[in-house]
Write a protein that holds these residues in place. Structure first.
Motif, PDB file in Angstrom:
ATOM      1  N   THR A 271       0.813  -1.214   0.000  1.00 38.93           N
ATOM      2  CA  THR A 271       0.000   0.000   0.000  1.00 38.93           C
ATOM      3  C   THR A 271       0.844   1.261   0.000  1.00 38.93           C
ATOM      4  OG1 THR A 271      -0.106   0.147   2.419  1.00 38.93           O
ATOM      5  CG2 THR A 271      -1.803  -1.175   1.318  1.00 38.93           C
ATOM      6  N   GLY A 272       2.131   1.139   0.382  1.00 39.89           N
ATOM      7  CA  GLY A 272       2.983   2.310   0.502  1.00 39.89           C
ATOM      8  C   GLY A 272       2.771   3.083   1.791  1.00 39.89           C
ATOM      9  N   ASP A 273       1.949   2.570   2.701  1.00 36.10           N
ATOM     10  CA  ASP A 273       1.657   3.251   3.964  1.00 36.10           C
ATOM     11  C   ASP A 273       2.700   2.855   5.002  1.00 36.10           C
ATOM     12  OD1 ASP A 273       0.668   4.440   6.201  1.00 36.10           O
ATOM     13  OD2 ASP A 273      -1.274   3.418   6.181  1.00 36.10           O
ATOM     14  N   GLN A 274       3.644   3.755   5.269  1.00 38.18           N
ATOM     15  CA  GLN A 274       4.726   3.438   6.187  1.00 38.18           C
ATOM     16  C   GLN A 274       4.286   3.422   7.645  1.00 38.18           C
ATOM     17  OE1 GLN A 274       8.616   5.271   5.264  1.00 38.18           O
ATOM     18  NE2 GLN A 274       7.579   6.194   3.513  1.00 38.18           N
ATOM     19  N   ALA A 275       3.057   3.809   7.931  1.00 35.85           N
ATOM     20  CA  ALA A 275       2.563   3.740   9.306  1.00 35.85           C
ATOM     21  C   ALA A 275       2.511   2.309   9.813  1.00 35.85           C
ATOM     22  CB  ALA A 275       1.173   4.373   9.393  1.00 35.85           C
TER      23      ALA A 275
ATOM     24  N   LEU B   4      11.805  -6.151   7.907  1.00 35.29           N
ATOM     25  CA  LEU B   4      11.436  -4.778   8.251  1.00 35.29           C
ATOM     26  C   LEU B   4      12.594  -3.819   8.004  1.00 35.29           C
ATOM     27  CD1 LEU B   4       9.532  -2.684   9.528  1.00 35.29           C
ATOM     28  CD2 LEU B   4      10.359  -3.432  11.769  1.00 35.29           C
ATOM     29  N   ALA B   5      13.800  -4.206   8.404  1.00 34.75           N
ATOM     30  CA  ALA B   5      14.971  -3.351   8.177  1.00 34.75           C
ATOM     31  C   ALA B   5      15.209  -3.144   6.684  1.00 34.75           C
ATOM     32  CB  ALA B   5      16.202  -3.972   8.831  1.00 34.75           C
ATOM     33  N   ALA B   6      15.045  -4.199   5.896  1.00 33.57           N
ATOM     34  CA  ALA B   6      15.223  -4.063   4.453  1.00 33.57           C
ATOM     35  C   ALA B   6      14.164  -3.151   3.861  1.00 33.57           C
ATOM     36  CB  ALA B   6      15.175  -5.436   3.791  1.00 33.57           C
ATOM     37  N   ALA B   7      12.931  -3.256   4.368  1.00 34.52           N
ATOM     38  CA  ALA B   7      11.863  -2.379   3.885  1.00 34.52           C
ATOM     39  C   ALA B   7      12.197  -0.922   4.152  1.00 34.52           C
ATOM     40  CB  ALA B   7      10.543  -2.749   4.557  1.00 34.52           C
ATOM     41  N   ARG B   8      12.918  -0.674   5.235  1.00 34.31           N
ATOM     42  CA  ARG B   8      13.327   0.690   5.579  1.00 34.31           C
ATOM     43  C   ARG B   8      14.672   1.049   4.954  1.00 34.31           C
ATOM     44  NH1 ARG B   8      11.610   0.372  12.027  1.00 34.31           N
ATOM     45  NH2 ARG B   8       9.585   1.432  11.801  1.00 34.31           N
ATOM     46  N   HIS B   9      15.185   0.168   4.105  1.00 37.27           N
ATOM     47  CA  HIS B   9      16.453   0.382   3.402  1.00 37.27           C
ATOM     48  C   HIS B   9      17.651   0.402   4.343  1.00 37.27           C
ATOM     49  CE1 HIS B   9      14.746   2.054  -0.625  1.00 37.27           C
ATOM     50  NE2 HIS B   9      14.038   1.053  -0.141  1.00 37.27           N
ATOM     51  N   ASP B  10      17.520  -0.230   5.487  1.00 35.62           N
ATOM     52  CA  ASP B  10      18.655  -0.385   6.400  1.00 35.62           C
ATOM     53  C   ASP B  10      19.234  -1.774   6.158  1.00 35.62           C
ATOM     54  OD1 ASP B  10      20.521  -0.505   8.390  1.00 35.62           O
ATOM     55  OD2 ASP B  10      19.177   0.153   9.994  1.00 35.62           O
ATOM     56  N   PHE B  11      20.010  -1.899   5.084  1.00 39.42           N
ATOM     57  CA  PHE B  11      20.452  -3.218   4.657  1.00 39.42           C
ATOM     58  C   PHE B  11      21.505  -3.837   5.565  1.00 39.42           C
ATOM     59  CE2 PHE B  11      18.661  -1.184   0.868  1.00 39.42           C
ATOM     60  CZ  PHE B  11      17.614  -2.069   0.661  1.00 39.42           C
ATOM     61  N   PRO B  12      22.400  -3.063   6.194  1.00 34.60           N
ATOM     62  CA  PRO B  12      23.279  -3.696   7.189  1.00 34.60           C
ATOM     63  C   PRO B  12      22.492  -4.333   8.331  1.00 34.60           C
ATOM     64  CG  PRO B  12      24.183  -1.591   6.502  1.00 34.60           C
ATOM     65  CD  PRO B  12      22.815  -1.672   5.916  1.00 34.60           C
TER      66      PRO B  12
ATOM     67  N   GLU C 276       7.879  12.732   0.830  1.00 31.81           N
ATOM     68  CA  GLU C 276       8.425  11.485   1.377  1.00 31.81           C
ATOM     69  C   GLU C 276       9.758  11.746   2.065  1.00 31.81           C
ATOM     70  OE1 GLU C 276       8.805   8.479  -1.570  1.00 31.81           O
ATOM     71  OE2 GLU C 276       6.668   7.951  -1.555  1.00 31.81           O
ATOM     72  N   ALA C 277      10.617  12.499   1.407  1.00 31.09           N
ATOM     73  CA  ALA C 277      11.935  12.777   1.982  1.00 31.09           C
ATOM     74  C   ALA C 277      11.813  13.538   3.294  1.00 31.09           C
ATOM     75  CB  ALA C 277      12.785  13.559   0.990  1.00 31.09           C
ATOM     76  N   ALA C 278      10.814  14.427   3.378  1.00 31.88           N
ATOM     77  CA  ALA C 278      10.636  15.219   4.597  1.00 31.88           C
ATOM     78  C   ALA C 278      10.236  14.360   5.782  1.00 31.88           C
ATOM     79  CB  ALA C 278       9.581  16.299   4.363  1.00 31.88           C
ATOM     80  N   THR C 279       9.652  13.205   5.517  1.00 33.47           N
ATOM     81  CA  THR C 279       9.271  12.293   6.606  1.00 33.47           C
ATOM     82  C   THR C 279      10.397  11.340   6.975  1.00 33.47           C
ATOM     83  OG1 THR C 279       8.361  10.595   5.115  1.00 33.47           O
ATOM     84  CG2 THR C 279       6.869  12.364   5.824  1.00 33.47           C
ATOM     85  N   GLY C 280      11.568  11.509   6.358  1.00 33.60           N
ATOM     86  CA  GLY C 280      12.695  10.633   6.656  1.00 33.60           C
ATOM     87  C   GLY C 280      12.801   9.424   5.760  1.00 33.60           C
ATOM     88  N   HIS C 281      11.986   9.369   4.708  1.00 31.10           N
ATOM     89  CA  HIS C 281      12.053   8.241   3.779  1.00 31.10           C
ATOM     90  C   HIS C 281      13.433   8.209   3.122  1.00 31.10           C
ATOM     91  CE1 HIS C 281      10.135   5.143   1.299  1.00 31.10           C
ATOM     92  NE2 HIS C 281      10.851   5.616   0.298  1.00 31.10           N
TER      93      HIS C 281
END
Length: 426
Positions: A76-80, A110-118, A305-310
């Motif tokens: 859905t793209g809903d990061q909530a 979840l980390a990968a979804a947030r692009h925190d790949f390490p 999106e960027a303003a929300t920390g995406h």
């Protein structure tokens, strides 16, 4: 290039839940959202919540609920839903701190979804330390390694996953490893195996979608249209399948039908990458004012999106570089720092070229093609950089390669490639 979102299949209350492990194995295209109505129809969250009302101490269902939230956010793209996923996975680990591979794999997804790949890699490996035979954890590890540009390790992990569980999830990842290496034939074969192994209509539609994109990437419009159409029979109204079919129509010269389809999709899913593509179609169709308005909408949505920390993604970086946005280079650097693989390298090279630094750009363009990936867009980027460097023969070869791989690779850039070739002469 094609952005792929791979499968991570885990059992959820008897339902095959397809969870994408990051935005991920996905270097070349937009996220793959579906409408909220479609997501609700296939969402196992309610079933998990009902079970937890009866069994509040069921750590396994808490973990599955967390994974379900990750999936819903992805489609859905809903990061909530990400904080909800984190809470559910944390609750699972509170109940069962040790030997909880399901929750650890969920934290990796979840980390990968947030692009925190390490972090995704760390959690995936922690899950494997508990259960070395958990295919879902292997998928998390493989996806993280791919986004971090550690391809040899990633490919070995995918092979281990296929050996352990030859199913839709592992075959889909295998397909992508072959695509990265430029072997479209083997990539197609592996994705057909994913199609044959898929048990659920949504999983079969996923495979059809990527088979269509593989065909479109080679300029085979008939085969692409067939796969997209078959996918829509399985998953009616799915936006990625509808936009795939719209791209085929545009390539066949029916720009009006393609525009109408993109507008229809955007009423359900206001995805910025689709908005930007609609802008390109409108401009190509002879309405540059309307095209510019859609481009402005896409720019504003990505800025929000960027303003929300995406975290930065390839699509907005490439868009910014296309439009000579001075902020493109900084965004490209942040993307490349997080994802120093093919996607990040391609975006970094294109942003450097937009900033007037073609010599530096070429090093990154070379990196983006180092595995032999048969991407018309990446070859086009390299060709334009070479043209800026006045390496005329090399530029011609790259632009000819791009158009030979797929004459329809971009509504915006394919005409520029042809015009540049004409200006370079023979």
């Amino acid at each position: 290039m094609r952005r792929v979102t791979m499968l991570l299949v885990v059992p959820v209350l008897g339902i095959a839940l397809v969870v994408t492990a990051g935005a991920l194995l996905a270097p070349w295209r937009d996220r793959a959202p579906v409408s909220r109505d479609t997501a609700r129809d296939t969402d196992p969250i309610a079933a998990a919540q009902r079970r937890l009302q009866r069994l509040p101490g069921d750590w396994n269902t808490w973990a599955e609920l967390g994974l379900a939230y990750v999936q819903r956010a992805r489609v859905t793209g809903d990061q909530a839903d990400y904080p909800r996923a984190e809470q559910a996975l944390g609750r699972s680990l509170e109940i069962r701190r040790n030997d909880n591979a399901v929750a650890l794999a969920g934290l990796g997804a979840l980390a990968a979804a947030r692009h925190d790949f390490p972090a995704a890699l760390r959690h995936g490996r922690a899950a494997l330390a508990v259960d070395p035979y958990r295919a879902a954890a292997l998928g998390v590890v493989a996806d993280a390694l791919t986004e971090l540009g550690r391809y040899d390790e990633a490919f070995r992990t995918v092979q281990r996953m296929v050996d352990l569980r030859p199913d839709a999830a592992s075959y889909a990842r295998a397909s992508y490893t072959w695509e990265l290496r430029g072997d479209v034939g083997r990539a197609t074969d592996a994705m057909r195996r994913a199609l044959d192994a898929a048990a659920e209509p949504a999983d079969r539609a996923f495979a059809r979608r990527h088979l269509g994109e593989l065909a479109f990437g080679t300029g085979d419009l008939g085969t692409a249209a067939t796969h997209f159409t078959e996918g829509l029979r399985l998953l009616p109204g799915d936006p990625p399948l509808r936009t795939g079919l719209a791209r085929v129509r545009a390539a066949r010269g029916d720009t009006g039908a393609a525009i109408a389809e993109f507008r229809a999709v955007l009423t359900a899913v206001p995805e910025p990458a689709y908005v930007a593509e609609l802008g390109d179609l409108l401009t190509a169709g002879g309405d540059p004012v309307a095209g510019a308005a859609e481009h402005a909408r896409a720019r504003a949505a990505w800025a929000a999106e960027a303003a929300t920390g995406h975290p930065p993604e390839a699509d907005p970086v490439l868009f910014a570089a296309d439009h000579r946005d001075p902020a493109a280079l900084d965004a490209a650097r942040r993307l490349y720092t997080r994802q120093p693989g093919i996607a990040g390298a391609d975006a970094m090279g294109w942003a450097l070229r937009a900033a007037g630094r073609p010599a530096e750009a070429l090093r990154h363009a070379d990196q983006a093609l180092k595995l032999g990936t048969r991407s018309a867009l990446a070859h086009y980027h390299r060709g334009m950089i070479l043209a800026d460097l006045r390496r005329t023969a090399d530029a011609r070869a790259e632009l000819e390669t791009a158009l030979r791989l797929n004459p329809y690779f971009s509504t915006r850039h394919a005409p520029i490639a042809r015009a540049t070739l004409a200006s370079l002469g023979r």
